[in-house]
Write a protein that holds these residues in place. Sequence first.
Motif, PDB file in Angstrom:
ATOM      1  N   ASN A  42       0.855  -1.183   0.000  1.00  0.00           N
ATOM      2  CA  ASN A  42       0.000   0.000   0.000  1.00  0.00           C
ATOM      3  C   ASN A  42       0.890   1.232   0.000  1.00  0.00           C
ATOM      4  N   LEU A  43       0.562   2.183  -0.852  1.00  0.00           N
ATOM      5  CA  LEU A  43       1.300   3.447  -0.897  1.00  0.00           C
ATOM      6  C   LEU A  43       0.421   4.536  -0.308  1.00  0.00           C
ATOM      7  N   HIS A  44       0.884   5.121   0.791  1.00  0.00           N
ATOM      8  CA  HIS A  44       0.183   6.213   1.465  1.00  0.00           C
ATOM      9  C   HIS A  44       0.893   7.511   1.102  1.00  0.00           C
ATOM     10  N   ASN A  45       0.226   8.375   0.357  1.00  0.00           N
ATOM     11  CA  ASN A  45       0.828   9.630  -0.092  1.00  0.00           C
ATOM     12  C   ASN A  45       0.230  10.822   0.651  1.00  0.00           C
ATOM     13  N   PRO A  46       1.057  11.846   0.948  1.00  0.00           N
ATOM     14  CA  PRO A  46       0.502  13.093   1.495  1.00  0.00           C
ATOM     15  C   PRO A  46      -0.372  13.771   0.451  1.00  0.00           C
ATOM     16  N   HIS A  47      -1.161  14.714   0.916  1.00  0.00           N
ATOM     17  CA  HIS A  47      -1.965  15.503  -0.020  1.00  0.00           C
ATOM     18  C   HIS A  47      -1.019  16.257  -0.956  1.00  0.00           C
ATOM     19  N   PRO A  48      -1.270  16.224  -2.264  1.00  0.00           N
ATOM     20  CA  PRO A  48      -0.334  16.860  -3.213  1.00  0.00           C
ATOM     21  C   PRO A  48      -0.112  18.344  -2.963  1.00  0.00           C
ATOM     22  N   HIS A  49      -1.094  19.029  -2.373  1.00  0.00           N
ATOM     23  CA  HIS A  49      -0.928  20.459  -2.127  1.00  0.00           C
ATOM     24  C   HIS A  49       0.042  20.751  -0.993  1.00  0.00           C
ATOM     25  N   ARG A  50       0.421  19.700  -0.246  1.00  0.00           N
ATOM     26  CA  ARG A  50       1.403  19.903   0.821  1.00  0.00           C
ATOM     27  C   ARG A  50       2.825  19.663   0.323  1.00  0.00           C
ATOM     28  N   HIS A  51       2.950  19.397  -0.967  1.00  0.00           N
ATOM     29  CA  HIS A  51       4.253  19.243  -1.604  1.00  0.00           C
ATOM     30  C   HIS A  51       5.041  18.077  -1.033  1.00  0.00           C
ATOM     31  N   GLY A  52       4.348  17.026  -0.643  1.00  0.00           N
ATOM     32  CA  GLY A  52       5.044  15.804  -0.256  1.00  0.00           C
ATOM     33  C   GLY A  52       5.571  15.102  -1.497  1.00  0.00           C
ATOM     34  N   SER A  53       6.631  14.334  -1.340  1.00  0.00           N
ATOM     35  CA  SER A  53       7.227  13.648  -2.479  1.00  0.00           C
ATOM     36  C   SER A  53       7.166  12.149  -2.277  1.00  0.00           C
ATOM     37  N   GLU A  54       6.653  11.447  -3.303  1.00  0.00           N
ATOM     38  CA  GLU A  54       6.587   9.997  -3.224  1.00  0.00           C
ATOM     39  C   GLU A  54       7.979   9.383  -3.219  1.00  0.00           C
ATOM     40  N   LYS A  55       8.910   9.994  -3.951  1.00  0.00           N
ATOM     41  CA  LYS A  55      10.223   9.396  -4.138  1.00  0.00           C
ATOM     42  C   LYS A  55      11.263   9.889  -3.138  1.00  0.00           C
ATOM     43  N   HIS A  56      11.076  11.088  -2.587  1.00  0.00           N
ATOM     44  CA  HIS A  56      12.102  11.695  -1.742  1.00  0.00           C
ATOM     45  C   HIS A  56      11.883  11.353  -0.279  1.00  0.00           C
ATOM     46  N   GLU A  57      12.850  10.664   0.308  1.00  0.00           N
ATOM     47  CA  GLU A  57      12.827  10.297   1.721  1.00  0.00           C
ATOM     48  C   GLU A  57      11.505   9.660   2.156  1.00  0.00           C
ATOM     49  N   PRO A  58      11.070   8.625   1.472  1.00  0.00           N
ATOM     50  CA  PRO A  58       9.859   7.923   1.900  1.00  0.00           C
ATOM     51  C   PRO A  58      10.156   7.012   3.087  1.00  0.00           C
ATOM     52  N   ILE A  59       9.135   6.388   3.597  1.00  0.00           N
ATOM     53  CA  ILE A  59       9.254   5.406   4.672  1.00  0.00           C
ATOM     54  C   ILE A  59       8.770   4.062   4.138  1.00  0.00           C
ATOM     55  N   ILE A  60       9.495   3.000   4.454  1.00  0.00           N
ATOM     56  CA  ILE A  60       9.073   1.648   4.106  1.00  0.00           C
ATOM     57  C   ILE A  60       8.730   0.932   5.400  1.00  0.00           C
ATOM     58  N   LYS A  77      -0.992   6.187   8.082  1.00  0.00           N
ATOM     59  CA  LYS A  77      -1.762   7.403   7.830  1.00  0.00           C
ATOM     60  C   LYS A  77      -1.357   8.513   8.798  1.00  0.00           C
ATOM     61  N   MET A  78      -1.146   8.152  10.071  1.00  0.00           N
ATOM     62  CA  MET A  78      -0.747   9.146  11.069  1.00  0.00           C
ATOM     63  C   MET A  78       0.616   9.755  10.734  1.00  0.00           C
ATOM     64  N   LEU A  79       1.583   8.904  10.401  1.00  0.00           N
ATOM     65  CA  LEU A  79       2.928   9.400  10.141  1.00  0.00           C
ATOM     66  C   LEU A  79       3.001  10.151   8.814  1.00  0.00           C
ATOM     67  N   THR A  80       2.233   9.698   7.811  1.00  0.00           N
ATOM     68  CA  THR A  80       2.204  10.423   6.543  1.00  0.00           C
ATOM     69  C   THR A  80       1.732  11.849   6.751  1.00  0.00           C
ATOM     70  N   LYS A  81       0.696  11.993   7.558  1.00  0.00           N
ATOM     71  CA  LYS A  81       0.145  13.327   7.818  1.00  0.00           C
ATOM     72  C   LYS A  81       1.121  14.192   8.615  1.00  0.00           C
ATOM     73  N   GLU A  82       1.739  13.608   9.637  1.00  0.00           N
ATOM     74  CA  GLU A  82       2.636  14.377  10.507  1.00  0.00           C
ATOM     75  C   GLU A  82       3.948  14.747   9.810  1.00  0.00           C
ATOM     76  N   LEU A  83       4.478  13.835   8.995  1.00  0.00           N
ATOM     77  CA  LEU A  83       5.810  14.023   8.427  1.00  0.00           C
ATOM     78  C   LEU A  83       5.802  14.514   6.987  1.00  0.00           C
ATOM     79  N   ASN A  84       4.631  14.443   6.327  1.00  0.00           N
ATOM     80  CA  ASN A  84       4.525  14.810   4.914  1.00  0.00           C
ATOM     81  C   ASN A  84       5.476  13.958   4.063  1.00  0.00           C
ATOM     82  N   ARG A  85       5.566  12.673   4.423  1.00  0.00           N
ATOM     83  CA  ARG A  85       6.393  11.717   3.696  1.00  0.00           C
ATOM     84  C   ARG A  85       5.526  10.560   3.225  1.00  0.00           C
ATOM     85  N   SER A  86       5.783  10.064   2.025  1.00  0.00           N
ATOM     86  CA  SER A  86       5.075   8.899   1.527  1.00  0.00           C
ATOM     87  C   SER A  86       5.512   7.663   2.305  1.00  0.00           C
ATOM     88  N   ILE A  87       4.569   6.734   2.480  1.00  0.00           N
ATOM     89  CA  ILE A  87       4.881   5.494   3.184  1.00  0.00           C
ATOM     90  C   ILE A  87       4.459   4.311   2.320  1.00  0.00           C
TER      91      ILE A  87
END
Length: 310
Positions: A42-60, A77-87
């Motif tokens: 499952n890929l959890h992405n931040p909201h695109p308007h928050r300028h999160g990056s799927e490829k840059h410093e994600p979490i596995i 979901k909690m960490l994606t929102k707090e860190l603005n990082r894809s998981i």
Amino acid sequence: MRAVYRPIAQRGLASSIYTQRCFYSAYHGHGHGKSTFNMSYNLHNPHPHRHGSEKHEPIIFMHGLFGSKTNNRGISKMLTKELNRSIYALDLRNHGESPHISPHTYAAMAEDVEGFIKDHKLKNPTLIGHSMGAKVAMSVALRSPSLIQDIIAVDNAPVNAQLGRQFAQYLQAMNRIENTAIINMKEADEILAAYEPAVEIRQFLFTNLLKPTKDNDKFRWRIPIKILGGALDEMAAFPFTPGEKVFTKPALFVRGTTSKYVADETIPLIGEFFPRFQLKDVEAGHWVISENPEGFKNVCLEFFKREKEE
């Protein structure tokens, strides 16, 4: 190496998070020749308007024995929102929707994850793993430190330590359920209750039980109980010896206060493999993330904040 990414479904799970269920296919060598491995995630992405990056410093994120990617949906979901990082929440081999394939070893699972990072072209990912997944994270860190920036190992240590008797008992119960002509979940629960009195753990194990369909009229397990049963000794071991490899980047070890998996006497050994490690206790048993998600989230946020200040 060839990779194919097949999105299965996409939906908004929260106003600021997008989750995609995918399969990843790649050719990797495992011992004898090459084999195709299809990893589900499952890929959890931040909201695109928050300028999160799927490829840059994600979490596995990697689950434990008998778990799956769905176990880590809430905390992802909690960490994606707090860190603005894809998981990327993975199904490791022989778990969830990933294939049943031998061998089930830390070396093989580490190679799977290394291939996943390379084929997705992920930059500076963080590895988070619980229990079995923690040892996979440690193995990747020691084998391929240049691929990742740090790890969070949850309630496990780089030691050879016998698994609790309950894991062998769970497999015995699973085998009984699969080979008994049960007609409903109540009967399955009665069998499992003789081996595990805790309702919440039985419910966790039943996430792997598939109900009959028109194509298959039996209750059966999603996970390959024969492969995993033969791998219990391997899961108790650790594939490196002190002095063999060192991971010099940051590492956070999180343990449950009532768990016995990371005993005080293992702390010096952690330091031999991971000299920049931190150790944090969270009020919980072995199932730290599900028992105390808020406490776990807080120690993770503290770890990432401290890194930025260094």
